[in-house]
Design a protein around this motif. Structure first.
Motif, short mmCIF file in Angstrom:
data_model
loop_
_atom_site.label_atom_id
_atom_site.label_comp_id
_atom_site.label_asym_id
_atom_site.label_seq_id
_atom_site.Cartn_x
_atom_site.Cartn_y
_atom_site.Cartn_z
N GLN A 13 0.83 -1.20 0.00
CA GLN A 13 0.00 0.00 0.00
C GLN A 13 0.86 1.25 0.00
O GLN A 13 2.02 1.24 0.47
CB GLN A 13 -0.91 0.01 1.22
N ALA A 14 0.32 2.33 -0.50
CA ALA A 14 1.02 3.61 -0.48
C ALA A 14 1.46 3.95 0.94
O ALA A 14 0.70 3.76 1.90
CB ALA A 14 0.13 4.70 -1.05
N GLY A 15 2.69 4.43 1.06
CA GLY A 15 3.24 4.74 2.36
C GLY A 15 4.03 3.60 2.98
O GLY A 15 4.75 3.80 3.96
N GLY A 16 3.91 2.43 2.39
CA GLY A 16 4.60 1.27 2.90
C GLY A 16 6.03 1.16 2.40
O GLY A 16 6.55 2.06 1.73
N SER A 17 6.66 0.02 2.73
CA SER A 17 8.06 -0.20 2.39
C SER A 17 8.26 -1.57 1.76
O SER A 17 7.49 -2.50 2.03
CB SER A 17 8.94 -0.11 3.64
#
Length: 122
Positions: A13-17
């Motif tokens: 997800q967006a914001g993840g790594s």
């Protein structure tokens, strides 16, 4: 014959790594810079990051600077790409590359990996 094998891609997800790895085999790539490029559908291949053999010289593309970190382990002949704060625009196939010299992308790239998909959902 040198082989570069990437791993670590996937869906996030967006914001993840995510952390990509690229392991070289076949012979020692002493003196070779290693790095990453990416290509999204319908777009040109884009430089992402590069690291020198010694590890003390790194370069980053403008779109990833400050979010991605490249590193390498010469004993294991592996290069890593730590990707943080991922955005949907980071969605692409990521390719590992190796080139003699201090930086990949400045001239002919001798070795390429097969590519690894990274998908970032919004």
């Amino acid at each position: 014959q040198v082989q570069l094998v990437e791993s670590g891609g996937g869906l996030v997800q967006a914001g993840g790594s995510l952390r990509l790895s690229c392991a070289a085999s076949g012979r020692t790539l002493s003196g070779y810079a290693m790095g990453w490029f990416r290509q999204a559908p319908g777009k040109e291949r884009e430089f992402v990051a590069s690291i020198s053999w010694s590890g003390d010289i790194t370069y980053y593309g403008d779109s990833v600077s400050g979010r991605f970190t490249i590193s390498r382990n010469n004993v294991k002949q592996t290069v890593f790409l730590q990707m943080n704060s991922l955005k949907p625009d980071d969605t692409a196939t990521y390719y590992c590359a190796a080139q003699m010299g201090l930086r990949v992308g400045t001239s002919y790239i001798e070795f390429w990996g097969q590519g690894n998909q990274v998908t970032v959902s919004s």
